[in-house]
Every structure is written in C-alpha cells, then in structure tokens.
Design an enzyme around this catalytic site. Structure first.
Site, mmCIF file in Angstrom:
data_model
loop_
_atom_site.group_PDB
_atom_site.id
_atom_site.type_symbol
_atom_site.label_atom_id
_atom_site.label_comp_id
_atom_site.label_asym_id
_atom_site.label_seq_id
_atom_site.Cartn_x
_atom_site.Cartn_y
_atom_site.Cartn_z
ATOM 1 N N ARG A 143 0.826 -1.207 0.000
ATOM 2 C CA ARG A 143 0.000 0.000 0.000
ATOM 3 C C ARG A 143 0.855 1.250 0.000
ATOM 4 O O ARG A 143 0.345 2.349 -0.150
ATOM 5 C CB ARG A 143 -0.843 0.010 1.265
ATOM 6 C CG ARG A 143 -2.332 -0.154 1.021
ATOM 7 C CD ARG A 143 -2.989 0.093 2.333
ATOM 8 N NE ARG A 143 -4.403 0.072 2.374
ATOM 9 C CZ ARG A 143 -5.187 -0.994 2.354
ATOM 10 N NH1 ARG A 143 -4.680 -2.174 2.169
ATOM 11 N NH2 ARG A 143 -6.478 -0.876 2.497
ATOM 12 N N ARG A 177 -21.504 -2.070 1.662
ATOM 13 C CA ARG A 177 -20.915 -3.386 1.972
ATOM 14 C C ARG A 177 -21.566 -4.025 3.198
ATOM 15 O O ARG A 177 -21.758 -3.352 4.209
ATOM 16 C CB ARG A 177 -19.424 -3.219 2.285
ATOM 17 C CG ARG A 177 -18.577 -3.279 1.054
ATOM 18 C CD ARG A 177 -17.176 -3.697 1.355
ATOM 19 N NE ARG A 177 -16.379 -2.684 2.000
ATOM 20 C CZ ARG A 177 -15.139 -2.382 1.634
ATOM 21 N NH1 ARG A 177 -14.577 -2.998 0.626
ATOM 22 N NH2 ARG A 177 -14.450 -1.472 2.292
ATOM 23 N N ARG A 221 -18.805 -3.377 8.280
ATOM 24 C CA ARG A 221 -17.487 -3.189 8.895
ATOM 25 C C ARG A 221 -17.502 -1.887 9.683
ATOM 26 O O ARG A 221 -18.056 -0.888 9.231
ATOM 27 C CB ARG A 221 -16.422 -3.098 7.799
ATOM 28 C CG ARG A 221 -15.930 -4.436 7.327
ATOM 29 C CD ARG A 221 -15.070 -4.345 6.102
ATOM 30 N NE ARG A 221 -14.002 -3.338 6.140
ATOM 31 C CZ ARG A 221 -13.071 -3.225 5.206
ATOM 32 N NH1 ARG A 221 -13.069 -4.058 4.174
ATOM 33 N NH2 ARG A 221 -12.148 -2.295 5.279
ATOM 34 N N ARG A 232 -10.109 6.990 4.328
ATOM 35 C CA ARG A 232 -9.367 5.895 3.682
ATOM 36 C C ARG A 232 -9.121 6.193 2.209
ATOM 37 O O ARG A 232 -8.059 5.911 1.674
ATOM 38 C CB ARG A 232 -10.120 4.573 3.858
ATOM 39 C CG ARG A 232 -9.857 3.971 5.235
ATOM 40 C CD ARG A 232 -10.882 2.942 5.663
ATOM 41 N NE ARG A 232 -11.193 1.947 4.680
ATOM 42 C CZ ARG A 232 -12.407 1.412 4.511
ATOM 43 N NH1 ARG A 232 -13.415 1.783 5.277
ATOM 44 N NH2 ARG A 232 -12.609 0.501 3.600
HETATM 45 P P1 ADP Z 1 -9.936 -1.167 2.172
HETATM 46 O O1 ADP Z 1 -11.372 -1.462 1.993
HETATM 47 O O2 ADP Z 1 -9.679 0.209 2.734
HETATM 48 O O3 ADP Z 1 -9.104 -1.499 0.982
HETATM 49 P P2 ADP Z 1 -8.750 -3.337 3.701
HETATM 50 O O4 ADP Z 1 -9.760 -4.364 4.046
HETATM 51 O O5 ADP Z 1 -7.759 -3.660 2.637
HETATM 52 O O6 ADP Z 1 -9.551 -2.021 3.422
HETATM 53 O O7 ADP Z 1 -7.915 -2.911 4.999
HETATM 54 C C1 ADP Z 1 -8.555 -2.559 6.204
HETATM 55 C C2 ADP Z 1 -7.565 -1.832 7.079
HETATM 56 O O8 ADP Z 1 -6.460 -2.709 7.386
HETATM 57 C C3 ADP Z 1 -6.916 -0.610 6.449
HETATM 58 O O9 ADP Z 1 -7.713 0.556 6.582
HETATM 59 C C4 ADP Z 1 -5.621 -0.509 7.250
HETATM 60 O O10 ADP Z 1 -5.848 0.023 8.538
HETATM 61 C C5 ADP Z 1 -5.236 -1.975 7.439
HETATM 62 N N1 ADP Z 1 -4.341 -2.455 6.341
HETATM 63 C C6 ADP Z 1 -4.639 -3.371 5.390
HETATM 64 N N2 ADP Z 1 -3.589 -3.559 4.563
HETATM 65 C C7 ADP Z 1 -2.607 -2.736 5.009
HETATM 66 C C8 ADP Z 1 -1.270 -2.452 4.573
HETATM 67 N N3 ADP Z 1 -0.740 -3.063 3.498
HETATM 68 N N4 ADP Z 1 -0.548 -1.554 5.270
HETATM 69 C C9 ADP Z 1 -1.052 -0.934 6.358
HETATM 70 N N5 ADP Z 1 -2.306 -1.136 6.814
HETATM 71 C C10 ADP Z 1 -3.086 -2.032 6.152
#
Ligand code: ADP
Length: 286
Positions: A143, A177, A221, A232
């Site tokens: 990310r 969602r 969620r 986000r």
């Molecule tokens: P989104 O719907 O925002 O893509 P995710 O389900 O991928 O959400 O991630 C949920 C949360 O988990 C993020 O908002 C972050 O807090 C954490 N997270 C997930 N992947 C990462 C990453 N690669 N680096 C840092 N935090 C992460």
C-alpha cells in the site's frame, strides 16, 4: 518469514541470505515466468493454463472490488487470495493486546505500521507454505512505496492489476458493503445506476444481495462509515501513486477500468488477463 521482517529493519547482510531462502520456499516453485518486457498497459501476457502458481498483486481504492475479483481469480488459478485487510480483521477478532492497538488505527481509517502488517503477512505466507501452497494473489499489499520495495526485495511479482472506479461509486459501494455474521459471506446492498453525461459513460452496478437466510445476520465493517471511508480514500490516493509508479516503470502494471458490475466486468477482466479462453475455469470460479 525472517526475510520480510529483516528487510523491514534494514539488516541487508543477513537478509540477502534469508530472502533467498524465503524466495525459494515461497516463490521459486513458480512455473510461470513473466518477463517484465512483456507487460504492457491493458493486456497481460498469455500464460500457460497448466501453470497455476502466479504471484500477482491487486491494487485499487477501498470499495473498488479488489477482494471480489482477487478471490474469483484465486479460485480460477488455484492460488491463495491473501488480503492484508482480512489478516488485520482476524487479528482484531482476537483478544490480544495487539487487537486493541489495531482497533483504534483501523477505525480511524489509518494504516497499520509496516512492522505489524509485515509480521501478519509473513506469518500467513509461512502457514501457506507449510500447507503446500504456492503462488498468491495479494490484495491490500503493498500500500506504500516502502512496502513495494520490501516485497521487491524478497520475491518477484509478475503482474500488478490496478482496478479503477469513479469516486462517487467507490463511496456508495463501501457504504453498501455487508457481511453475514454467520457464514462470513460478502454482499453489497448499494444499487448504482448513474446515467452517462457530458461524454462521461454511465455506470450500472446492481446490488449483490445475500440469500434469504443471511438477510437478518448482515453487519457492516466498523470502518465503513462515511467519515472513515472518506479518510481511507484520501489516504489511498495520497499513497497509491508512488506504488503505481513503482510497478509502472518496471512494466508490470495492468490498468483496468471497471465498466460496471461483476457480470459485465468479470469477462472483460479475464480478457485483459488473457484468461478468457478457459471456459470451464470461468464457470468453476463463478
Ligand atoms: P480497504 O477497503 O480500505 O481497501 P482493507 O480491508 O484492505 O480495506 O484494509 C482494512 C484496514 O487494514 C486498512 O484501513 C488498514 O488500517 C489496514 N491495512 C490493510 N492492509 C494494510 C497495509 N498493506 N498496510 C497498512 N495497513 C493495512
């Protein structure tokens, strides 16, 4: 996964060796080689249908559908779909001290530290190797540019699919969602039907409704509130460009604009990935 953890801490001398071991255990079994020069915008190189262990990454904003398409492709290709968001949520569901720390970060829409996310990912990859998994489709990682560099230091990513959707739709999709608290199924109650205007194409995405028996068990969620989703999305736009650029200059980035819902987008995505000629696989994944 000493290699990933070690690289994070910058211990290069030790890590060259450990990274090598990690690569051989996780990555080098891959029968699918993907010369960077073959990657070009819009079309993935045609791959041998018999070779399954791809090492792909899915990029895209919150709500774009990374999880939906990555999990379908993982079934199609027989590789694990590893979503770092799921790893974080699994950790949140425990009662350990890390869970409390993570809850605050995630509920503010912020990113978890590289240390923590790499520990979670390394553990997941290690467990997978122990079970005989090979290859992966990563979703939600990397990310940041730093995470991309760390990953690049330990393994070869063959293809990075960047899913795109307009922002008003992303917000509606995140807010729509729903998860079934019993079976864990993912659904979406948002009904999107935006007419085209001023040369901009319209977009229709029907809701993805759950079966009757899940209806009363749907939950959202905690981080899918409007305020947190906006944060986000803001953070995603800020951090994603260097990651996209990292893979673009390496010739690995496949840009894919989602044209609509799953029935419309899935066949087009398969075509872009040169996977559209495996009909029986398509129906197996559907
Ligand atoms: P989104 O719907 O925002 O893509 P995710 O389900 O991928 O959400 O991630 C949920 C949360 O988990 C993020 O908002 C972050 O807090 C954490 N997270 C997930 N992947 C990462 C990453 N690669 N680096 C840092 N935090 C992460």
């Amino acid at each position: 996964m000493t290699a990933l953890r070690g690289l994070l801490r910058g211990n290069a001398a030790v890590n060259t060796r450990t990274a090598g071991r990690w690569i051989s255990s996780v990555a080098a079994e891959s029968g699918f080689s993907f010369p960077a020069s073959q990657a070009r915008k819009g079309v993935a190189p045609r791959r041998d249908p018999g070779s399954r262990n791809v090492q792909w990454v899915f990029l895209g904003c919150p709500g774009v559908g990374k999880g939906t398409y990555a999990s379908r492709l993982s079934r199609l290709l027989g590789v694990p779909h590893i979503a770092t968001g799921d790893l974080v949520r699994d950790e949140l569901a425990t009662t350990g001290p890390l869970s409390k720390q993570l809850t605050e970060i995630v509920n503010r829409g912020q990113l978890v530290s590289d240390d923590i996310i790499i520990d979670l990912l390394s553990k997941r990859l290690e467990d997978g190797v122990a079970k005989g998994e090979s290859g992966f489709i990563l979703d939600g990682f990397p990310r940041t540019r730093r995470q991309a560099e760390i990953l690049d230091g330990v393994t070869e990513i063959e293809l990075v699919v960047n899913l795109k959707l307009r922002e008003d739709v992303l917000l509606a999709k995140c807010l729509g969602r729903r998860i079934c608290s019993q079976c864990g199924g993912n659904f979406n109650v948002a009904s999107i039907d935006i007419k085209g205007e001023n040369g901009r194409p319209g977009i229709a995405m029907p809701p993805l409704l759950p079966p009757e028996h899940c209806m009363s068990k749907l939950i959202s969620r905690a981080d899918d509130t409007e305020e947190v989703v906006k944060e986000r999305l803001r953070l995603y736009y800020e951090l994603s460009q260097p990651v996209e650029e990292f893979y673009r200059i390496r010739g690995k980035l496949l840009e894919f604009d989602l044209p609509g819902g799953i029935p419309e987008s899935w066949p087009k995505l398969l075509r872009a990935l040169n996977l559209d000629d495996h009909d029986e696989k398509q129906s197996a994944a559907a």
